[in-house]
Design a protein around this motif. Structure first.
Motif, PDB file in Angstrom:
ATOM      1  N   THR A   1       0.826  -1.205   0.000  1.00 54.40           N
ATOM      2  CA  THR A   1       0.000   0.000   0.000  1.00 54.40           C
ATOM      3  C   THR A   1       0.863   1.258   0.000  1.00 54.40           C
ATOM      4  N   CYS A   2       1.926   1.253   0.809  1.00 56.83           N
ATOM      5  CA  CYS A   2       2.813   2.425   0.885  1.00 56.83           C
ATOM      6  C   CYS A   2       3.465   2.707  -0.469  1.00 56.83           C
ATOM      7  N   TYR A   3       3.943   1.672  -1.141  1.00 55.21           N
ATOM      8  CA  TYR A   3       4.568   1.868  -2.451  1.00 55.21           C
ATOM      9  C   TYR A   3       3.536   2.287  -3.496  1.00 55.21           C
ATOM     10  N   SER A   4       2.331   1.759  -3.421  1.00 51.99           N
ATOM     11  CA  SER A   4       1.293   2.102  -4.403  1.00 51.99           C
ATOM     12  C   SER A   4       0.842   3.552  -4.256  1.00 51.99           C
ATOM     13  N   LEU A   5       0.789   4.046  -3.006  1.00 55.21           N
ATOM     14  CA  LEU A   5       0.319   5.405  -2.750  1.00 55.21           C
ATOM     15  C   LEU A   5       1.457   6.419  -2.646  1.00 55.21           C
ATOM     16  N   GLY A   6       2.703   5.930  -2.555  1.00 59.29           N
ATOM     17  CA  GLY A   6       3.838   6.838  -2.399  1.00 59.29           C
ATOM     18  C   GLY A   6       3.895   7.481  -1.032  1.00 59.29           C
ATOM     19  N   GLN A   7       3.551   6.722   0.010  1.00 62.15           N
ATOM     20  CA  GLN A   7       3.567   7.251   1.380  1.00 62.15           C
ATOM     21  C   GLN A   7       4.751   6.655   2.134  1.00 62.15           C
TER      22      GLN A   7
ATOM     23  N   GLN B   1       9.110   6.459  -2.320  1.00 62.70           N
ATOM     24  CA  GLN B   1       8.761   6.949  -3.653  1.00 62.70           C
ATOM     25  C   GLN B   1       7.748   6.004  -4.287  1.00 62.70           C
ATOM     26  N   GLN B   2       6.731   6.552  -4.916  1.00 62.64           N
ATOM     27  CA  GLN B   2       5.676   5.723  -5.501  1.00 62.64           C
ATOM     28  C   GLN B   2       6.247   4.776  -6.554  1.00 62.64           C
ATOM     29  N   ASP B   3       5.877   3.515  -6.444  1.00 62.12           N
ATOM     30  CA  ASP B   3       6.386   2.495  -7.363  1.00 62.12           C
ATOM     31  C   ASP B   3       5.343   1.368  -7.433  1.00 62.12           C
ATOM     32  N   TYR B   4       4.538   1.373  -8.499  1.00 63.44           N
ATOM     33  CA  TYR B   4       3.479   0.371  -8.630  1.00 63.44           C
ATOM     34  C   TYR B   4       4.033  -1.055  -8.724  1.00 63.44           C
TER      35      TYR B   4
ATOM     36  N   GLY C   1       5.066  -2.132  -5.299  1.00 64.11           N
ATOM     37  CA  GLY C   1       3.846  -2.362  -4.533  1.00 64.11           C
ATOM     38  C   GLY C   1       3.214  -3.696  -4.884  1.00 64.11           C
TER      39      GLY C   1
END
Length: 349
Positions: free
Chosen positions: A134-140, A143-146, A149
């Motif tokens: 979830t953190c990687y998908s939302l960038g929280q 850095q955002q990385d689908y 994630g």
């Protein structure tokens, strides 16, 4: 600096004392071989935690977070979770990450939350893997990385995490971080739905009734889809409130299909104790309340299905005449064969 013999003996004695104290507290907490008593269990956890026992510190944090044996106190819960987490206890690392992410008893710090999630995930805590996804998908906190994630969701899903399986199904449906594959989406949703995840039941049910674009590997199955939507509509857990409403909306959209209205009550999703509509004999409802509420939606189909049923039960005049003609021909043919048999028998005599 090496410990003296006296200090070493004292540390060993404290460790033994902490383990024994914690074990007794755990029995009181679970009710194993002794009556369950949260208050006394918490006292033993505190005594063991003061001696540095990591698991006791984690259990004491849980007691404060849930208000079991103590008044609920998020700050004290976070304090004890941190002491346990810093000793490397994986569950406490995950719990502390949750509190850092949400700001429960501590200031919100997504970066620190990700660090503790990662420590817990490295020790096999699949809930932490899901949260990292979830953190990687939302960038929280990162850095955002689908793709990263999706990788963490896949790790958690393969360990049986129902939430991760549900999310991974949506990733395969949309092609976010993975190759688009409706068949894989359906496979992960089914695994999650089998564990009772209402979100997955909603998604797979919607796919089977035709709300999503499918492929040859996922044929439309209205009855099976309706049953899954009904299961989601019957879920009472607060976190699935949105899924419940969406499932009811999906059942209403397909209220004109016999397989759907015959599988469950379209008013509430109930599947047991249903009664058929007396007019059409197709739709099923749990009671008069749902029947009255759904009548504006059902009445058009009800009249159409009732007319079809009447036409099937009452043959037309032409059909009756055709049936009489066929019967007459059969009787004539039977008489002809009987006459031939009598002639043959007389010749033999």
């Amino acid at each position: 600096m090496p410990l003296s013999r006296r200090d070493a003996k004292r540390r060993i004695a404290n460790a033994r004392s902490a383990e024994d104290t914690f074990s007794l507290g755990l029995r009181l907490y679970t009710g194993e071989m002794v009556p369950k008593d949260f208050v006394e269990a918490t006292q033993h956890f505190r005594a063991a935690a003061d001696l540095g026992h990591a698991l006791a510190q984690s259990m004491l944090g849980r007691s404060y977070s849930r208000g079991e044996g103590n008044d609920r106190d998020d700050e004290k819960a976070a304090h004890w979770f941190r002491l346990s987490a810093d000793q490397g206890f994986a569950v406490a690392q995950y719990d502390l990450g949750e509190r850092l992410f949400a700001g429960l008893g501590v200031a919100v710090n997504h970066v620190e939350a990700v660090r503790y999630y990662r420590l817990a995930a490295d020790q096999g805590v699949f809930q932490a893997m899901h949260n990292l996804g979830t953190c990687y998908s939302l960038g929280q906190g990162v850095q955002q990385d689908y793709y990263e994630g999706a990788r963490y969701y896949c790790l958690a899903a393969n360990m049986g995490c129902a939430r991760a399986q549900c999310v991974l199904g949506h990733r395969y449906l949309s092609g976010q971080g993975v190759l688009l594959d409706v068949g894989e989406a359906a496979r992960w949703w089914r695994l999650s739905a089998d564990q009772g995840n209402a979100g997955a039941q909603l998604s797979l049910g919607a796919l089977l009734v035709g709300d999503f674009t499918g492929d040859a590997r996922v044929p439309t199955d209205l009855r099976a889809g309706a049953k899954l939507l009904a299961s989601a509509a019957q879920c009472v857990e607060p976190q699935y409130a949105a899924a419940r409403l969406q499932a009811l909306e999906a059942l209403l959209r397909h209220a004109d299909k016999r397989e759907v209205v015959g599988a469950c009550c379209i008013g509430c999703g109930a599947t047991h104790g249903l009664k058929r509509c007396e007019k059409c004999g197709k739709a099923r409802f749990c009671g008069m309340a749902c029947m009255r509420r759904m009548w504006p939606t059902h009445k058009r189909c009800c009249k159409e299905w009732a007319a079809q049923r009447d036409s099937e039960e009452e043959p037309t005049t032409k059909d009756s005449e055709d049936a009489v003609d066929v019967a007459t021909l059969l009787i004539k043919e039977l008489k002809r064969w009987l006459d031939l048999l009598e002639i043959s028998y007389a010749g033999v005599l």
